[in-house]
Scaffold this motif. Structure first.
Motif, short mmCIF file in Angstrom:
data_model
loop_
_atom_site.label_atom_id
_atom_site.label_comp_id
_atom_site.label_asym_id
_atom_site.label_seq_id
_atom_site.Cartn_x
_atom_site.Cartn_y
_atom_site.Cartn_z
N ALA A 90 1.10 -1.39 0.03
CA ALA A 90 0.37 0.49 0.24
C ALA A 90 1.10 1.05 0.23
N GLU A 91 2.00 1.45 1.21
CA GLU A 91 2.72 2.67 1.27
C GLU A 91 3.68 3.01 -0.18
N GLY A 92 3.42 1.52 -0.98
CA GLY A 92 5.13 1.78 -2.41
C GLY A 92 3.15 2.75 -3.68
N ILE A 93 2.19 2.20 -3.48
CA ILE A 93 1.29 2.58 -4.17
C ILE A 93 1.17 3.58 -3.84
N GLU A 94 0.49 3.82 -3.12
CA GLU A 94 0.41 5.36 -2.27
C GLU A 94 2.08 6.57 -2.94
N SER A 142 -4.39 7.18 -2.26
CA SER A 142 -4.48 6.71 -0.84
C SER A 142 -5.10 5.56 -0.35
N VAL A 143 -4.22 4.92 0.46
CA VAL A 143 -5.08 3.16 0.34
C VAL A 143 -4.86 2.56 1.37
N ASP A 144 -6.25 2.32 2.01
CA ASP A 144 -7.34 2.21 3.32
C ASP A 144 -7.09 0.70 3.62
N LEU A 145 -5.95 0.46 4.46
CA LEU A 145 -6.15 -1.13 4.65
C LEU A 145 -6.89 -1.65 6.35
N VAL A 146 -7.92 -2.46 5.50
CA VAL A 146 -8.41 -2.84 7.45
C VAL A 146 -8.68 -4.44 6.81
N VAL A 191 -5.99 1.08 -9.84
CA VAL A 191 -5.01 2.57 -9.73
C VAL A 191 -4.30 2.78 -11.04
N LYS A 192 -4.76 1.55 -12.30
CA LYS A 192 -4.01 1.11 -14.16
C LYS A 192 -5.28 2.05 -14.20
N HIS A 193 -6.45 1.32 -14.49
CA HIS A 193 -7.64 1.77 -15.50
C HIS A 193 -8.61 2.42 -14.55
N ALA A 194 -8.72 2.83 -12.85
CA ALA A 194 -9.80 3.37 -12.60
C ALA A 194 -9.43 4.66 -12.28
N ALA A 195 -8.44 4.92 -11.98
CA ALA A 195 -7.95 6.82 -11.67
C ALA A 195 -8.60 7.02 -10.13
N PRO A 196 -8.54 6.40 -9.16
CA PRO A 196 -9.21 6.54 -8.42
C PRO A 196 -8.35 7.88 -7.74
N THR A 197 -8.94 7.95 -6.57
CA THR A 197 -7.79 8.92 -4.99
C THR A 197 -8.32 8.09 -4.13
N THR A 198 -8.94 7.13 -4.00
CA THR A 198 -9.50 6.42 -2.66
C THR A 198 -9.23 4.69 -2.94
N VAL A 199 -8.53 3.88 -2.88
CA VAL A 199 -8.89 2.24 -2.41
C VAL A 199 -9.20 1.58 -1.25
N ARG A 200 -9.92 1.33 -0.81
CA ARG A 200 -10.52 0.19 0.32
C ARG A 200 -10.19 -0.96 0.05
N VAL A 201 -9.08 -1.51 1.45
CA VAL A 201 -8.90 -3.25 0.96
C VAL A 201 -9.79 -3.65 2.49
N ASP A 202 -11.07 -4.13 2.61
CA ASP A 202 -11.89 -5.03 4.13
C ASP A 202 -11.11 -6.36 3.56
N ALA A 203 -10.84 -7.41 4.68
CA ALA A 203 -9.75 -8.39 4.11
C ALA A 203 -10.25 -9.07 5.83
#
Length: 512
Positions: free
Chosen positions: A378-382, A388-392, A422-434
């Motif tokens: 997540a840090e590398g992608i940011e 912004s990558v939000d990890l839960v 990040v490649k196709h959707a041009a987002p500002t925030t991505v949330r990962v919930d596992a």
């Protein structure tokens, strides 16, 4: 010797002996013979004998036969037997008939068929590369026995630890069985399959069908087990080097019992099945190791050659920009524009290559642990994409899933979903919930972005990334789905992976 004398002498023999009259009926039979034919003397005397003799109504047509044993089938009121017999001459003058000595070879014939079944199974193991095909053929071979109403071989698929039916015969529909079995377990049913695996021994349960149908805990499986005419149940574990790999389950046909002969046969078939599973697992592990080494090699080659070449192109583009400043218009402006465009392309290619090299490293989560590896991802992608990558991440995922391959697949599914976002959707925030769903025994992963959403034809143009994610989920019996967030305000990638169990002992502990 008087008639009473020879009758007394023959009565003590362990082999069946009968006196067959010229009319083909039994005139006298000893105790062993009556037991073999499943009746009493009173019931059998006067009954037509199954033997075809040299003379009389039951004589063979044609030329005289060579001396030796012949085979016949006896279908009595309480027995169906294959008999081997030899005939003698009349007992003495004044006593009409032929003495016939006979023995029961029913089990012997079955044993011959079972040996042939083992040979065919070994041949199928040698000729087929598919574990499911091999175990299906084995189930069919077991099913050929007259004792058996239904057969199941349950094991773990190579690369996964989720128990499933891999071979079946006799049952009309295999697909729903395991879910119905787990539903019964959740209601408190005693699973002999898990017990045989946990205790590493063959379990025989007489009158199992009646007990299951009388127990409300087995209600989910009542209709399923009622489709066959069976009574007793035998579960034989598949063992390799002391480790349970699955179980061979047999539903014995009504009227048949678990004799030592059939139990030995089932143990032999279970050994063959365990060899097949062990072989398939070794092949899978070898292929996985080869794939991991190949991924590492590709990552090194990309880093040492392609990445360096792209870097050199970038340096040349910057040099070209310096040259443009010494030229006169309109050449200076044109050259500077091309140099700037090449520089931007180089930076984009470098970002993509770094992502590819990172994804090709199969040991990231192994070295760091799942959560630290995801934090680093997540840090590398940011840093590279200004997202912004939000990890839960549920800590129970690492606590309860000890399989290294399973953790790596979770990591790579999340990594692929993030890079696609990040490649196709041009987002500002991505949330990962596992999260770990303990009731359903699965890990649910949601990767949700606030980007452009899913185009209508996304399913038709799914790229390699989605295929890779589905392959990784599929090896555990899981799935991956891509959908739009409400009002098309982004994309959700949802993956569900059944949790692997470390061994059958854990299954057994949970079941009890």
């Amino acid at each position: 010797m008087t008639r009473h004398g020879w009758e007394s002498a023959l009565d003590g023999l362990p082999t069946g002996v009968a006196l067959v009259g010229d009319d083909g009926t039994i005139r006298w039979i000893n105790r062993a013979g009556a037991a073999i034919m499943g009746g009493t003397r009173r019931e059998l005397i006067g009954v037509r004998a199954p033997f075809r003799l040299a003379s009389g109504p039951t004589a063979y047509p044609g030329p005289p036969r060579e001396p030796g044993e012949d085979i016949c089938v006896w279908s009595g009121p309480r027995a169906l037997r294959r008999l081997a017999y030899t005939e003698g001459t009349g007992v003495r003058p004044g006593v009409d008939g032929t003495l016939v000595a006979f023995r029961d070879i029913t089990e012997q014939q079955q044993q011959h068929r079972r040996v042939a079944a083992l040979a065919r199974t070994a041949a199928s193991m040698a000729s087929s590369s598919s574990l499911e095909e091999v175990l299906g053929a084995m189930a069919a071979e077991v099913q050929l026995s007259s004792d058996v109403a239904g057969t199941q071989i349950m094991t773990f698929a190579p690369g996964g630890d989720r128990l499933q039916v891999m071979g079946s015969a006799g049952f009309a529909d295999v697909a729903p069985f395991f879910d119905l079995l787990m539903a019964s377990r959740d209601r408190g049913a005693d699973l002999a399959t898990l017990r045989s695996m946990g205790e590493r021994r063959q379990c025989v349960l007489p009158e199992r069908r009646a007990r299951m149908l009388a127990d409300p805990a087995w209600q989910p499986l009542h209709a399923y087990v009622s489709q066959l005419d069976w009574e007793d149940f035998v579960s034989t574990p598949l063992l390799s080097r002391g480790k349970p790999l699955g179980a061979l389950n047999v539903y014995l046909a009504t009227g048949h019992r678990a004799t030592p002969v059939i139990l030995d046969f089932l143990s032999s078939m279970a050994e063959q099945a365990a060899l097949a599973v062990d072989y398939a697992t070794l092949i899978h592990e070898e292929r996985s190791a080869v794939r991991r080494e190949e991924r590492k090699r590709l990552a090194r080659d990309l880093h040492d050659s392609v990445v360096q070449h792209v870097f050199s192109i970038g340096m040349q583009a910057k040099a070209l920009s310096g040259i443009a400043r010494r030229l006169n218009d309109p050449f200076a402006q044109r050259v500077d524009s091309v140099a700037e465009e090449v520089t931007d392309l180089v930076e984009a290619v470098q970002r993509d290559l770094r992502g590819v090299v990172l994804a090709l490293q199969p040991s990231v989560s192994a070295k760091l642990g799942l959560r630290p590896a995801l934090d680093a991802l997540a840090e590398g992608i940011e840093r590279r994409h200004d997202v912004s990558v939000d990890l839960v991440i549920d800590r129970l995922i690492e606590d309860d899933t000890k399989s290294l391959v399973f953790s790596e697949d979770i990591y790579h599914i999340i990594s692929e979903a993030l890079h696609n976002a990040v490649k196709h959707a041009a987002p500002t925030t991505v949330r990962v919930d596992a999260r770990l769903d303990r009731e359903r025994h699965l890990v649910r992963i949601d990767v949700v972005d606030d980007g452009r959403g899913v185009p209508p034809d996304a399913a038709e143009h799914s790229g390699f990334g989605l295929v890779s994610m589905r392959d990784r989920a599929g090896r555990w019996g899981g799935s991956v789905a891509v959908t739009s967030v409400e009002d098309n305000a982004g994309t959700r990638v949802r993956a569900e992976l059944p949790v692997p169990y470390a061994d059958a002992g854990q299954w057994h502990e949970e079941a009890t």
